[in-house]
Design a protein around this motif. Structure first.
Motif, PDB file in Angstrom:
ATOM      1  N   THR A 153       0.522  -0.894   0.132  1.00 19.35           N
ATOM      2  CA  THR A 153      -0.280   0.134   0.282  1.00 19.35           C
ATOM      3  C   THR A 153       0.500   1.347  -0.124  1.00 19.35           C
ATOM      4  OG1 THR A 153      -2.020  -1.122   0.723  1.00 19.35           O
ATOM      5  CG2 THR A 153      -1.825   1.459   1.447  1.00 19.35           C
ATOM      6  N   VAL A 154       1.489   1.235   1.187  1.00 17.30           N
ATOM      7  CA  VAL A 154       2.686   2.649   0.863  1.00 17.30           C
ATOM      8  C   VAL A 154       3.138   2.702  -0.466  1.00 17.30           C
ATOM      9  CG1 VAL A 154       5.049   3.165   1.931  1.00 17.30           C
ATOM     10  CG2 VAL A 154       3.383   2.451   2.847  1.00 17.30           C
ATOM     11  N   THR A 155       4.161   1.144  -1.464  1.00 15.45           N
ATOM     12  CA  THR A 155       4.432   1.425  -2.713  1.00 15.45           C
ATOM     13  C   THR A 155       3.484   2.361  -3.124  1.00 15.45           C
ATOM     14  OG1 THR A 155       6.102  -0.266  -1.634  1.00 15.45           O
ATOM     15  CG2 THR A 155       5.765   0.465  -4.208  1.00 15.45           C
ATOM     16  N   ALA A 156       2.775   1.499  -3.875  1.00 17.29           N
ATOM     17  CA  ALA A 156       1.355   2.297  -4.695  1.00 17.29           C
ATOM     18  C   ALA A 156       0.611   3.776  -3.961  1.00 17.29           C
ATOM     19  CB  ALA A 156       0.204   1.653  -4.403  1.00 17.29           C
ATOM     20  N   GLN A 157       1.296   4.091  -3.011  1.00 20.02           N
ATOM     21  CA  GLN A 157       0.647   5.414  -2.444  1.00 20.02           C
ATOM     22  C   GLN A 157       2.311   6.057  -3.026  1.00 20.02           C
ATOM     23  OE1 GLN A 157      -1.557   7.504  -1.152  1.00 20.02           O
ATOM     24  NE2 GLN A 157      -3.237   5.423  -0.593  1.00 20.02           N
ATOM     25  N   ILE A 158       3.570   5.707  -3.323  1.00 22.76           N
ATOM     26  CA  ILE A 158       4.621   6.504  -3.741  1.00 22.76           C
ATOM     27  C   ILE A 158       4.664   6.462  -5.536  1.00 22.76           C
ATOM     28  CG2 ILE A 158       7.564   6.112  -3.606  1.00 22.76           C
ATOM     29  CD1 ILE A 158       7.039   4.906  -0.911  1.00 22.76           C
ATOM     30  N   ALA A 159       3.743   5.758  -5.207  1.00 17.83           N
ATOM     31  CA  ALA A 159       3.880   6.092  -7.083  1.00 17.83           C
ATOM     32  C   ALA A 159       3.650   7.478  -8.022  1.00 17.83           C
ATOM     33  CB  ALA A 159       3.076   4.903  -7.705  1.00 17.83           C
TER      34      ALA A 159
END
Length: 82
Positions: free
Chosen positions: A10-16
């Protein structure tokens, strides 16, 4: 209880949307060094994470978080105590 991998994903998706250079994101990825974020970008990102997970990350906690892994651990800890 949300598991660490789910939080990481989820954090990775938010970073994108903020990842202008297309950096490969790992636990060791740093926000200022690797992603080259300024303080305003970090604040916007933290707000997005707080909304996503329905948590509050204090300024003291933010000051200690330098890597994606540290952020994931902080979210997991806050979710566990929520």
């Amino acid at each position: 209880m949300t598991d660490r991998q789910t939080i990481f994903d989820t954090v990775t998706a938010q970073i994108a949307p903020f990842n202008k250079k297309g950096v490969a994101v790992t636990d060791a990825t740093t926000f200022q060094g690797d992603l080259e974020w300024d303080s305003l970008t970090v604040m916007d990102f933290v707000a997005a994470i707080e909304d996503e997970f329905e948590i509050i990350i204090t300024m003291n906690m933010q000051a200690e978080i330098e890597t994606v892994g540290q952020l994931v651990d902080a979210v997991a800890k806050l979710k566990a105590t929520a």
